[in-house]
Motif scaffolding. Structure first.
Motif, short mmCIF file in Angstrom:
data_model
loop_
_atom_site.label_atom_id
_atom_site.label_comp_id
_atom_site.label_asym_id
_atom_site.label_seq_id
_atom_site.Cartn_x
_atom_site.Cartn_y
_atom_site.Cartn_z
N PRO A 96 -6.74 15.27 16.09
CA PRO A 96 -7.40 16.16 15.64
C PRO A 96 -7.99 16.53 16.70
N PRO A 97 -8.25 18.31 17.81
CA PRO A 97 -10.05 18.18 18.28
C PRO A 97 -11.03 18.08 17.66
N PRO A 98 -12.40 18.09 18.69
CA PRO A 98 -13.31 17.95 18.31
C PRO A 98 -13.69 18.83 17.43
N PRO A 99 -14.79 18.60 16.86
CA PRO A 99 -15.20 19.72 15.57
C PRO A 99 -15.86 21.04 16.79
N LEU A 100 -15.51 22.10 16.42
CA LEU A 100 -16.34 23.48 16.66
C LEU A 100 -15.63 23.73 18.06
N THR A 101 -14.49 23.02 18.27
CA THR A 101 -13.48 23.81 19.22
C THR A 101 -13.09 24.88 19.14
N ASN A 102 -12.90 25.58 17.54
CA ASN A 102 -13.15 26.34 16.79
C ASN A 102 -14.11 26.59 16.32
N ARG A 103 -14.57 27.85 16.15
CA ARG A 103 -15.42 27.85 14.72
C ARG A 103 -15.08 27.76 13.79
N ALA A 104 -16.32 27.23 12.72
CA ALA A 104 -15.84 26.47 11.43
C ALA A 104 -16.46 27.87 10.45
#
Length: 403
Positions: free
Chosen positions: A31-39
């Motif tokens: 999975p990509p790092p956290p907050l790569t996309n808005r959560a």
């Protein structure tokens, strides 16, 4: 600082991919790092946290533990800020502290200025809400200098209707200290495991210290240790620790499976359980501050980990547009303004329906304040960024033509 020395990840994903080529097994996408996309689920969690705080301040039955919403906010702040800083370093090889502090100031300060201005105008009616140790000028100065937690914890004083700004003070002090520490750790090429161990030691040590320095308060007042940086740093550090763990691809891969679903539901169940379990006498026990509140920070971080790692019915519910919109756009304003609304209108709120309309008024004021202050400031910042981008592009074009 061009190498991310806090994240010396061995590429287990690469090894799995090679294994697939040899027919050994199926590769699992990291999975990509956290907050790569808005959560948006985290915005929904903000909504739940601020509603719990408001219901606590209104003394709604079964919400005697609603104050733990502040602990949830602290854990979220630690996680989000650390994740953003790690992401900036990963992308650019550096962390621009001046830019970070300036952005935080522009994001948070205008709304606080507006609250203080209105609070001063209404001081004769609301200033002494839950007692005030200072006059209006001193109380405003403490709020605007982000020192409320220090005055409340070390000098046993309060700022009346501005008293709740102690938590803003705790976060701003965290913003001043933690980013430079992280930059320094990058410079000395600290290993991730040592940083994780150090944060763990801070969490455990401060939790023990909070329990040891606890003193039983007079009457039903809140103990000074509750406002102390010694206790406040625990959930903030817990959120930082979570961000560092999820910055590791191996941890993200593990959390993206069953572990993430377990974390989501277990975190929610435990958080609700703590909220309902806390009673009116929570201020009378040292273990509330040495165990329960630190544990709440851990539980909040477990829930956050699940929400950013997997998609579940819980994350979908929290990401529902009205819920996530309120958390993203209104939660900060709601925290700032609801004590002033309560102080002004609580004498007229009689019975359960009085509480209902008081909540409605507080939320309407929060929405109005958000769109009257925060939105215009954000639009102005956006216009400035766009203007700077145009100027930079024009200079680049001129330079290319000249060359």
């Amino acid at each position: 600082m061009t190498t991310n020395t806090l994240a010396p990840e061995r590429s287990s994903t690469t090894r799995r991919a090679a294994a697939v080529g040899r027919g050994i097994g199926a590769a699992r996408t990291t999975p990509p790092p956290p907050l790569t996309n808005r959560a948006p689920a985290l915005d929904g969690l903000r909504t739940i946290a601020i509603l719990a705080v408001i219901l606590y301040h209104l003394h709604v039955p079964q919400f005697e533990g609603g104050f733990i919403g502040v602990t949830v906010f602290f854990a979220l702040s630690g996680f989000l800020i650390t994740t953003l800083l790690l992401g900036e370093h990963r992308k650019t090889g550096r962390i621009r502290l001046g830019s970070f502090w300036w952005k935080r100031l522009l994001r948070l300060y205008p709304a606080l200025l507006a609250l203080v201005a209105v609070g001063l105008m209404l001081w004769n009616w609301v200033g002494d809400y839950k007692g005030a140790s200072f006059g209006p000028g001193e109380a405003a100065f403490i709020a605007l200098t982000y020192t409320g937690n220090l005055f409340r914890s070390f000098w046993d004083t309060t700022q009346g209707v501005f008293a709740h700004t102690w938590s803003l003070s705790m976060e701003e002090q965290f913003y001043l200290v933690w980013p430079p520490v992280l930059v320094l750790l990058f410079m000395v090429r600290a290993r991730r495991r040592w940083l994780v161990a150090g944060l763990g030691a801070v969490i455990v040590g401060c939790s023990i210290a909070a329990g040891l320095v606890y003193q039983t308060p007079n009457g039903g007042s809140t103990p000074d240790v509750y406002f102390s940086p010694v206790l406040g740093v625990v959930p903030l550090a817990t959120g930082c620790l979570l961000a560092l763990l999820l910055d590791d691809a191996r941890v993200r891969t593990w959390a993206a499976g069953v572990a993430g679903h377990v974390a989501s539901w277990a975190g929610l169940a435990l958080l609700v359980g703590i909220l309902l379990w806390i009673g009116d006498d929570w201020t009378q026990h040292a273990w509330t501050f040495g165990v329960v509140l630190p544990l709440t920070g851990v539980v909040s971080s477990v829930l956050i980990a699940g929400l950013v790692s997997v998609r579940s019915p819980l994350s979908a519910a929290l990401a529902w547009t009205p819920v996530s919109w309120f958390g993203r756009r209104v939660s900060y304003s709601a925290y700032l303004w609801h004590p002033l609304v309560i102080a002004l209108l609580d004498p007229f709120a009689i019975g359960p329906w009085g509480t209902v309309w008081l909540i409605a008024v507080a939320l309407l004021v929060a929405v109005g304040a958000a769109y009257a202050v925060e939105v215009p400031v954000e639009k102005a910042r956006k216009r400035v960024r766009e203007a700077r981008s145009l100027v930079a592009a024009d200079r680049a074009e001129r330079a290319s033509v000249t060359n």
